[in-house]
Design a protein around this motif. Sequence first.
Motif, mmCIF file in Angstrom:
data_model
loop_
_atom_site.group_PDB
_atom_site.id
_atom_site.type_symbol
_atom_site.label_atom_id
_atom_site.label_comp_id
_atom_site.label_asym_id
_atom_site.label_seq_id
_atom_site.Cartn_x
_atom_site.Cartn_y
_atom_site.Cartn_z
ATOM 1 N N GLY A 74 -1.917 1.522 -4.925
ATOM 2 C CA GLY A 74 -2.858 1.751 -3.840
ATOM 3 C C GLY A 74 -4.299 1.609 -4.266
ATOM 4 O O GLY A 74 -4.614 1.055 -5.322
ATOM 5 N N TYR A 75 -5.173 2.142 -3.438
ATOM 6 C CA TYR A 75 -6.612 2.066 -3.685
ATOM 7 C C TYR A 75 -7.194 3.450 -3.413
ATOM 8 O O TYR A 75 -7.200 3.930 -2.277
ATOM 9 N N GLY A 76 -7.657 4.106 -4.466
ATOM 10 C CA GLY A 76 -8.213 5.446 -4.326
ATOM 11 C C GLY A 76 -9.697 5.420 -4.021
ATOM 12 O O GLY A 76 -10.432 4.580 -4.547
ATOM 13 N N GLY A 108 -5.453 4.667 -0.051
ATOM 14 C CA GLY A 108 -4.902 3.761 0.946
ATOM 15 C C GLY A 108 -3.921 2.833 0.267
ATOM 16 O O GLY A 108 -4.128 2.418 -0.875
ATOM 17 N N MET A 109 -2.816 2.523 0.933
ATOM 18 C CA MET A 109 -1.857 1.585 0.353
ATOM 19 C C MET A 109 -1.038 0.939 1.458
ATOM 20 O O MET A 109 -1.048 1.397 2.609
ATOM 21 N N GLN A 110 -0.379 -0.128 1.114
ATOM 22 C CA GLN A 110 0.505 -0.771 2.067
ATOM 23 C C GLN A 110 1.712 0.134 2.295
ATOM 24 O O GLN A 110 2.336 0.612 1.347
ATOM 25 N N ARG A 111 2.029 0.374 3.560
ATOM 26 C CA ARG A 111 3.119 1.290 3.891
ATOM 27 C C ARG A 111 4.442 0.827 3.277
ATOM 28 O O ARG A 111 5.233 1.634 2.795
ATOM 29 N N SER A 112 4.665 -0.479 3.286
ATOM 30 C CA SER A 112 5.910 -1.004 2.731
ATOM 31 C C SER A 112 5.999 -0.747 1.231
ATOM 32 O O SER A 112 7.093 -0.506 0.700
ATOM 33 N N GLN A 113 4.864 -0.762 0.546
ATOM 34 C CA GLN A 113 4.875 -0.522 -0.895
ATOM 35 C C GLN A 113 5.237 0.928 -1.195
ATOM 36 O O GLN A 113 6.009 1.208 -2.116
ATOM 37 N N LEU A 114 4.691 1.863 -0.411
ATOM 38 C CA LEU A 114 5.065 3.272 -0.585
ATOM 39 C C LEU A 114 6.559 3.448 -0.350
ATOM 40 O O LEU A 114 7.240 4.141 -1.118
ATOM 41 N N GLN A 115 7.079 2.823 0.699
ATOM 42 C CA GLN A 115 8.501 2.953 0.989
ATOM 43 C C GLN A 115 9.354 2.399 -0.143
ATOM 44 O O GLN A 115 10.357 3.021 -0.537
ATOM 45 N N ARG A 116 8.947 1.284 -0.706
ATOM 46 C CA ARG A 116 9.730 0.707 -1.803
ATOM 47 C C ARG A 116 9.705 1.610 -3.036
ATOM 48 O O ARG A 116 10.714 1.723 -3.750
ATOM 49 N N ILE A 117 8.574 2.240 -3.300
ATOM 50 C CA ILE A 117 8.487 3.174 -4.428
ATOM 51 C C ILE A 117 9.461 4.334 -4.228
ATOM 52 O O ILE A 117 10.186 4.735 -5.143
ATOM 53 N N LEU A 118 9.486 4.883 -3.017
ATOM 54 C CA LEU A 118 10.389 6.002 -2.727
ATOM 55 C C LEU A 118 11.849 5.557 -2.756
ATOM 56 O O LEU A 118 12.725 6.292 -3.238
ATOM 57 N N ALA A 196 -14.655 -7.949 -0.537
ATOM 58 C CA ALA A 196 -15.005 -7.285 -1.796
ATOM 59 C C ALA A 196 -15.850 -6.035 -1.583
ATOM 60 O O ALA A 196 -15.782 -5.093 -2.374
ATOM 61 N N GLY A 197 -16.658 -5.999 -0.531
ATOM 62 C CA GLY A 197 -17.535 -4.854 -0.316
ATOM 63 C C GLY A 197 -16.882 -3.651 0.316
ATOM 64 O O GLY A 197 -17.501 -2.580 0.431
ATOM 65 N N VAL A 198 -15.630 -3.767 0.719
ATOM 66 C CA VAL A 198 -14.932 -2.636 1.346
ATOM 67 C C VAL A 198 -14.331 -1.776 0.252
ATOM 68 O O VAL A 198 -13.368 -2.158 -0.411
ATOM 69 N N THR A 199 -14.915 -0.601 0.041
ATOM 70 C CA THR A 199 -14.463 0.297 -1.021
ATOM 71 C C THR A 199 -14.128 1.695 -0.507
ATOM 72 O O THR A 199 -13.922 2.610 -1.292
ATOM 73 N N CYS A 215 -9.221 0.515 6.128
ATOM 74 C CA CYS A 215 -8.947 1.300 4.930
ATOM 75 C C CYS A 215 -8.458 0.363 3.844
ATOM 76 O O CYS A 215 -7.509 -0.396 4.069
ATOM 77 N N PRO A 216 -9.083 0.360 2.657
ATOM 78 C CA PRO A 216 -8.581 -0.481 1.567
ATOM 79 C C PRO A 216 -7.204 -0.008 1.122
ATOM 80 O O PRO A 216 -6.940 1.199 1.034
ATOM 81 N N THR A 217 -6.305 -0.959 0.846
ATOM 82 C CA THR A 217 -4.941 -0.608 0.453
ATOM 83 C C THR A 217 -4.547 -1.176 -0.906
ATOM 84 O O THR A 217 -3.418 -1.000 -1.344
ATOM 85 N N GLY A 218 -5.477 -1.846 -1.567
ATOM 86 C CA GLY A 218 -5.190 -2.422 -2.878
ATOM 87 C C GLY A 218 -6.354 -3.261 -3.336
ATOM 88 O O GLY A 218 -7.398 -3.323 -2.691
ATOM 89 N N ASP A 219 -6.178 -3.941 -4.465
ATOM 90 C CA ASP A 219 -7.254 -4.747 -5.023
ATOM 91 C C ASP A 219 -7.705 -5.845 -4.070
ATOM 92 O O ASP A 219 -8.875 -6.225 -4.058
ATOM 93 N N SER A 220 -6.788 -6.343 -3.252
ATOM 94 C CA SER A 220 -7.140 -7.476 -2.397
ATOM 95 C C SER A 220 -6.720 -7.289 -0.939
ATOM 96 O O SER A 220 -6.785 -8.238 -0.166
ATOM 97 N N THR A 221 -6.287 -6.096 -0.569
ATOM 98 C CA THR A 221 -5.759 -5.877 0.783
ATOM 99 C C THR A 221 -6.411 -4.674 1.459
ATOM 100 O O THR A 221 -6.940 -3.772 0.807
ATOM 101 N N LEU A 222 -6.354 -4.691 2.787
ATOM 102 C CA LEU A 222 -6.728 -3.524 3.585
ATOM 103 C C LEU A 222 -5.879 -3.536 4.845
ATOM 104 O O LEU A 222 -5.141 -4.471 5.104
ATOM 105 N N TYR A 223 -5.950 -2.425 5.599
ATOM 106 C CA TYR A 223 -5.452 -2.515 6.956
ATOM 107 C C TYR A 223 -6.576 -2.119 7.888
ATOM 108 O O TYR A 223 -7.406 -1.265 7.577
ATOM 109 N N ALA A 224 -6.625 -2.814 9.003
ATOM 110 C CA ALA A 224 -7.694 -2.620 9.986
ATOM 111 C C ALA A 224 -7.068 -2.175 11.300
ATOM 112 O O ALA A 224 -5.922 -2.511 11.611
ATOM 113 N N TYR A 225 -7.852 -1.429 12.078
ATOM 114 C CA TYR A 225 -7.311 -0.893 13.323
ATOM 115 C C TYR A 225 -8.421 -0.698 14.343
ATOM 116 O O TYR A 225 -9.582 -0.462 13.992
#
Length: 380
Positions: A74-76, A108-118, A196-199, A215-225
């Motif tokens: 994720g992205y803290g 923030g993280m991708q929901r699918s990534q959290l699910q795969r970890i669990l 890059a500026g979204v931190t 919300c940033p969800t990783g080094d190169s991803t976010l989710y927007a709403y």
Amino acid sequence: MIEARNEDRTVLVIGGGAAGNAVTLLLRRAGVEVHLIEAREDWNATAGSGITLQGNALRVLRELGVWEQVEASGYGFGSVGITAPDGTVLHVQDDIRSGGDDLPATVGMQRSQLQRILIDAVRTSGASVRLGVTAEILDQDADGVRVRFSDGSEDRYDLVIAADGLGSTTRAALGITAKPEPTGMAIWRIAAPRPAGVTRTDLAYGGPAYIAGYCPTGDSTLYAYVVEANRDRASIPPESYADEMRRLASAYGGFWPEITRHITDPAEVNYTWFDRMLVEGSWHRGRVVLIGDAAHCCPPTLAQGAALSLEDAWVLAQLLTGADTWDDELLQAYYERRIARVRPVVEASVQIGQWQLDGVRDADVPGLMGRTMTMLRELP
């Protein structure tokens, strides 16, 4: 009345989302035999865009033994920005570290990534897992529950934990009449590349939507709403989802133009109404107990949905594995311990949205958020 060592107990968990996976891991750690079933063949491993995990959610994930994977995936960050619709930053506020000072305020993280970890952790735990299977409670007595499965098999359990989500069929089968109720808002969501500026999370109030955020969800991803008043779903053709979200998002400046140009595939856009629900009185009937969204839900205005579900799992597992006897008194104690914490979060989450629906300009949103998050710093 059930009096047994953990190693002699068998529990059925219905539902393999965050709550069901978490309680499975915690019970397996204590030696309880756990059978987990999930209606979806894919175990929800690819569903969703992104998720915001506040510190109190991270605290439970650390207890589950998956914090290092979550941190790496994720992205803290530790603050939230408030912007005008044109992208001008009006205020930046530090987030409260609701999981304690040794954890980030937010990941923030991708929901699918959290699910795969669990999922990986549950499989490693030794739990029995069956996918594409549903359950029907046949009968129960003072010591256990007999269950029939959709594959034709039957089994008996010391306890059934219903973690089958907002539309829980188990909740309804138990005669609990509480149902999710729409709050009047809806949200459009998409995963996209992260400028890059979204931190941190930035929220814009006003414009054609009530809220536009990311919300940033990783080094190169976010989710927007973007959040608007809810509309009849039948009036919005799924093939128009990208057009609808892009229409709302295109009114916002700052990083939004870069984000908006990636809103092209309607299949990648999720549209969901905000709901509220809180089961009152107790969260169990006999030897069947509800956790997570099966017991409560709230709009994501405080980003506490997953956190509350994870806390449910933690508290219930603590009580079950620390007791010689599993009875009504124990399960009622679980409810009473959780309701005192869940109710104010549900009410605050709904209130924040209602202030926006009502156009209340002097609402104390920061104050309500601060009081609620400070409360959540305490252990559940």
